[in-house]
Motif scaffolding. Structure first.
Motif, PDB file in Angstrom:
ATOM      1  N   ALA A  50       0.824  -1.209   0.000  1.00 38.05           N
ATOM      2  CA  ALA A  50       0.000   0.000   0.000  1.00 38.05           C
ATOM      3  C   ALA A  50       0.860   1.261   0.000  1.00 38.05           C
ATOM      4  O   ALA A  50       0.593   2.199  -0.754  1.00 38.05           O
ATOM      5  CB  ALA A  50      -0.938  -0.010   1.194  1.00 38.05           C
ATOM      6  N   ALA A  51       1.893   1.310   0.832  1.00 38.97           N
ATOM      7  CA  ALA A  51       2.743   2.502   0.885  1.00 38.97           C
ATOM      8  C   ALA A  51       3.439   2.735  -0.447  1.00 38.97           C
ATOM      9  O   ALA A  51       3.546   3.875  -0.913  1.00 38.97           O
ATOM     10  CB  ALA A  51       3.772   2.362   2.004  1.00 38.97           C
ATOM     11  N   THR A  52       3.900   1.678  -1.090  1.00 39.91           N
ATOM     12  CA  THR A  52       4.569   1.816  -2.378  1.00 39.91           C
ATOM     13  C   THR A  52       3.618   2.364  -3.430  1.00 39.91           C
ATOM     14  O   THR A  52       3.980   3.236  -4.209  1.00 39.91           O
ATOM     15  CB  THR A  52       5.149   0.463  -2.832  1.00 39.91           C
ATOM     16  OG1 THR A  52       6.091   0.032  -1.844  1.00 39.91           O
ATOM     17  CG2 THR A  52       5.837   0.567  -4.170  1.00 39.91           C
ATOM     18  N   MET A  53       2.380   1.889  -3.439  1.00 38.24           N
ATOM     19  CA  MET A  53       1.426   2.349  -4.442  1.00 38.24           C
ATOM     20  C   MET A  53       0.905   3.754  -4.158  1.00 38.24           C
ATOM     21  O   MET A  53       0.654   4.512  -5.086  1.00 38.24           O
ATOM     22  CB  MET A  53       0.255   1.381  -4.530  1.00 38.24           C
ATOM     23  CG  MET A  53       0.597   0.130  -5.249  1.00 38.24           C
ATOM     24  SD  MET A  53      -0.903  -0.736  -5.671  1.00 38.24           S
ATOM     25  CE  MET A  53      -0.246  -2.339  -5.943  1.00 38.24           C
ATOM     26  N   LEU A  54       0.734   4.093  -2.891  1.00 36.75           N
ATOM     27  CA  LEU A  54       0.109   5.368  -2.558  1.00 36.75           C
ATOM     28  C   LEU A  54       1.089   6.526  -2.400  1.00 36.75           C
ATOM     29  O   LEU A  54       0.717   7.672  -2.626  1.00 36.75           O
ATOM     30  CB  LEU A  54      -0.721   5.218  -1.284  1.00 36.75           C
ATOM     31  CG  LEU A  54      -1.904   4.259  -1.397  1.00 36.75           C
ATOM     32  CD1 LEU A  54      -2.533   4.024  -0.039  1.00 36.75           C
ATOM     33  CD2 LEU A  54      -2.931   4.781  -2.384  1.00 36.75           C
ATOM     34  N   TYR A  55       2.322   6.258  -2.014  1.00 36.98           N
ATOM     35  CA  TYR A  55       3.262   7.337  -1.727  1.00 36.98           C
ATOM     36  C   TYR A  55       4.373   7.515  -2.750  1.00 36.98           C
ATOM     37  O   TYR A  55       5.091   8.498  -2.708  1.00 36.98           O
ATOM     38  CB  TYR A  55       3.889   7.143  -0.343  1.00 36.98           C
ATOM     39  CG  TYR A  55       2.939   7.424   0.779  1.00 36.98           C
ATOM     40  CD1 TYR A  55       2.270   8.632   0.861  1.00 36.98           C
ATOM     41  CD2 TYR A  55       2.701   6.483   1.755  1.00 36.98           C
ATOM     42  CE1 TYR A  55       1.387   8.892   1.888  1.00 36.98           C
ATOM     43  CE2 TYR A  55       1.825   6.734   2.794  1.00 36.98           C
ATOM     44  CZ  TYR A  55       1.170   7.953   2.853  1.00 36.98           C
ATOM     45  OH  TYR A  55       0.294   8.200   3.864  1.00 36.98           O
ATOM     46  N   ASN A  56       4.568   6.592  -3.654  1.00 38.54           N
ATOM     47  CA  ASN A  56       5.661   6.703  -4.626  1.00 38.54           C
ATOM     48  C   ASN A  56       5.270   7.446  -5.890  1.00 38.54           C
ATOM     49  O   ASN A  56       6.090   7.633  -6.761  1.00 38.54           O
ATOM     50  CB  ASN A  56       6.174   5.320  -5.020  1.00 38.54           C
ATOM     51  CG  ASN A  56       7.396   4.940  -4.248  1.00 38.54           C
ATOM     52  OD1 ASN A  56       7.951   5.735  -3.513  1.00 38.54           O
ATOM     53  ND2 ASN A  56       7.816   3.708  -4.398  1.00 38.54           N
ATOM     54  N   GLY A  57       4.045   7.810  -6.025  1.00 42.73           N
ATOM     55  CA  GLY A  57       3.602   8.465  -7.244  1.00 42.73           C
ATOM     56  C   GLY A  57       2.960   7.469  -8.187  1.00 42.73           C
ATOM     57  O   GLY A  57       3.193   6.258  -8.104  1.00 42.73           O
ATOM     58  N   PRO A  58       2.163   7.967  -9.092  1.00 44.89           N
ATOM     59  CA  PRO A  58       1.398   7.079  -9.965  1.00 44.89           C
ATOM     60  C   PRO A  58       2.244   6.247 -10.922  1.00 44.89           C
ATOM     61  O   PRO A  58       1.849   5.146 -11.281  1.00 44.89           O
ATOM     62  CB  PRO A  58       0.471   8.025 -10.723  1.00 44.89           C
ATOM     63  CG  PRO A  58       1.052   9.374 -10.567  1.00 44.89           C
ATOM     64  CD  PRO A  58       1.852   9.371  -9.311  1.00 44.89           C
ATOM     65  N   GLU A  59       3.406   6.750 -11.315  1.00 48.54           N
ATOM     66  CA  GLU A  59       4.219   5.985 -12.266  1.00 48.54           C
ATOM     67  C   GLU A  59       4.682   4.668 -11.655  1.00 48.54           C
ATOM     68  O   GLU A  59       4.585   3.606 -12.283  1.00 48.54           O
ATOM     69  CB  GLU A  59       5.430   6.795 -12.729  1.00 48.54           C
ATOM     70  CG  GLU A  59       5.082   8.022 -13.537  1.00 48.54           C
ATOM     71  CD  GLU A  59       4.744   9.221 -12.662  1.00 48.54           C
ATOM     72  OE1 GLU A  59       4.977   9.175 -11.425  1.00 48.54           O
ATOM     73  OE2 GLU A  59       4.225  10.204 -13.202  1.00 48.54           O
ATOM     74  N   GLU A  60       5.200   4.718 -10.424  1.00 45.13           N
ATOM     75  CA  GLU A  60       5.641   3.495  -9.746  1.00 45.13           C
ATOM     76  C   GLU A  60       4.463   2.575  -9.457  1.00 45.13           C
ATOM     77  O   GLU A  60       4.582   1.361  -9.559  1.00 45.13           O
ATOM     78  CB  GLU A  60       6.361   3.830  -8.437  1.00 45.13           C
ATOM     79  CG  GLU A  60       7.801   4.189  -8.597  1.00 45.13           C
ATOM     80  CD  GLU A  60       8.631   3.087  -9.240  1.00 45.13           C
ATOM     81  OE1 GLU A  60       8.528   1.910  -8.861  1.00 45.13           O
ATOM     82  OE2 GLU A  60       9.409   3.415 -10.128  1.00 45.13           O
ATOM     83  N   ALA A  61       3.334   3.159  -9.062  1.00 44.01           N
ATOM     84  CA  ALA A  61       2.156   2.346  -8.744  1.00 44.01           C
ATOM     85  C   ALA A  61       1.653   1.604  -9.979  1.00 44.01           C
ATOM     86  O   ALA A  61       1.343   0.411  -9.921  1.00 44.01           O
ATOM     87  CB  ALA A  61       1.053   3.225  -8.166  1.00 44.01           C
ATOM     88  N   ILE A  62       1.597   2.292 -11.091  1.00 44.08           N
ATOM     89  CA  ILE A  62       1.121   1.664 -12.322  1.00 44.08           C
ATOM     90  C   ILE A  62       2.120   0.616 -12.798  1.00 44.08           C
ATOM     91  O   ILE A  62       1.730  -0.465 -13.253  1.00 44.08           O
ATOM     92  CB  ILE A  62       0.824   2.741 -13.385  1.00 44.08           C
ATOM     93  CG1 ILE A  62      -0.393   3.558 -12.950  1.00 44.08           C
ATOM     94  CG2 ILE A  62       0.609   2.124 -14.747  1.00 44.08           C
ATOM     95  CD1 ILE A  62      -0.650   4.793 -13.754  1.00 44.08           C
ATOM     96  N   LYS A  63       3.407   0.896 -12.652  1.00 41.72           N
ATOM     97  CA  LYS A  63       4.433  -0.096 -13.007  1.00 41.72           C
ATOM     98  C   LYS A  63       4.268  -1.355 -12.153  1.00 41.72           C
ATOM     99  O   LYS A  63       4.388  -2.472 -12.640  1.00 41.72           O
ATOM    100  CB  LYS A  63       5.822   0.500 -12.796  1.00 41.72           C
ATOM    101  CG  LYS A  63       6.943  -0.363 -13.311  1.00 41.72           C
ATOM    102  CD  LYS A  63       8.327   0.120 -12.932  1.00 41.72           C
ATOM    103  CE  LYS A  63       8.560   1.584 -13.142  1.00 41.72           C
ATOM    104  NZ  LYS A  63       9.915   2.005 -12.743  1.00 41.72           N
ATOM    105  N   LEU A  64       3.962  -1.165 -10.882  1.00 48.58           N
ATOM    106  CA  LEU A  64       3.760  -2.297  -9.980  1.00 48.58           C
ATOM    107  C   LEU A  64       2.508  -3.081 -10.355  1.00 48.58           C
ATOM    108  O   LEU A  64       2.497  -4.308 -10.289  1.00 48.58           O
ATOM    109  CB  LEU A  64       3.657  -1.795  -8.533  1.00 48.58           C
ATOM    110  CG  LEU A  64       3.569  -2.825  -7.431  1.00 48.58           C
ATOM    111  CD1 LEU A  64       4.806  -3.713  -7.429  1.00 48.58           C
ATOM    112  CD2 LEU A  64       3.413  -2.141  -6.087  1.00 48.58           C
ATOM    113  N   LEU A  65       1.449  -2.398 -10.774  1.00 46.42           N
ATOM    114  CA  LEU A  65       0.224  -3.085 -11.187  1.00 46.42           C
ATOM    115  C   LEU A  65       0.409  -3.873 -12.473  1.00 46.42           C
ATOM    116  O   LEU A  65      -0.138  -4.952 -12.630  1.00 46.42           O
ATOM    117  CB  LEU A  65      -0.913  -2.077 -11.379  1.00 46.42           C
ATOM    118  CG  LEU A  65      -1.497  -1.467 -10.132  1.00 46.42           C
ATOM    119  CD1 LEU A  65      -2.498  -0.383 -10.494  1.00 46.42           C
ATOM    120  CD2 LEU A  65      -2.150  -2.512  -9.260  1.00 46.42           C
TER     121      LEU A  65
END
Length: 162
Positions: A50-65
């Motif tokens: 959750a912290a990685t997706m919510l606090y790293n910015g949308p680019e990292e979150a989308i890359k993770l998804l």
């Protein structure tokens, strides 16, 4: 003055809510070979989804998804909690006096929904279908196409990104 106070209050509310969400979701191994994963309260070698997706910015979150590596490491309950919280706060953001677009938030919410659906299909089908990351990509394209009414251009754009 009131608009600035309204925006600052909303930003504080969102930050606190995302922090609580990140504290109460499970830790896991990192599917990315990146320094951009956040540990928060997790032991060494693990990270907070959750912290990685919510606090790293949308680019990292989308890359993770979208990742196909370690398809089932991201907890479905965490994804569902993020989907609900992010959608609610995104709707509230549209009413604030802040210049912002909806492209990246729609891409993220569609990716979350697609990833959750991909985990469901993977669980029911025994892993014979596509990886959950592929469903995340399709979910992003579907939500963007449905909201922006630019079907072909959105799909081409997303395929170029991946």
């Amino acid at each position: 003055r009131m608009k600035v106070l309204e925006v600052a209050t909303y930003a504080g509310l969102v930050t606190c809510a995302f922090g609580v969400l990140a504290l109460f979701t499970p830790c896991g191994d990192s599917p990315l070979h990146s320094e951009d994963v956040l540990r928060m309260r997790c032991p060494p070698g693990e990270y907070s989804h959750a912290a990685t997706m919510l606090y790293n910015g949308p680019e990292e979150a989308i890359k993770l998804l979208y990742t196909r590596e370690a398809a089932n490491q991201i907890d479905v309950g965490t994804l569902l909690a993020i989907l609900v919280a992010y959608t609610i706060f995104n709707v509230g953001m549209m009413g604030l006096s802040v210049p912002m677009g909806q492209f990246i938030p729609f891409m993220f919410v569609g990716g979350l929904g697609g990833r959750i659906f991909g985990h469901l299909v993977d669980h029911l089908g025994g892993g014979v279908f596509a990886a959950p990351g592929a469903y995340a990509l399709i979910g992003s394209a579907a939500l963007l196409a449905g909201s922006l009414h630019q079907t072909l251009s959105v799909v081409v754009f997303l395929m170029e990104c991946v």
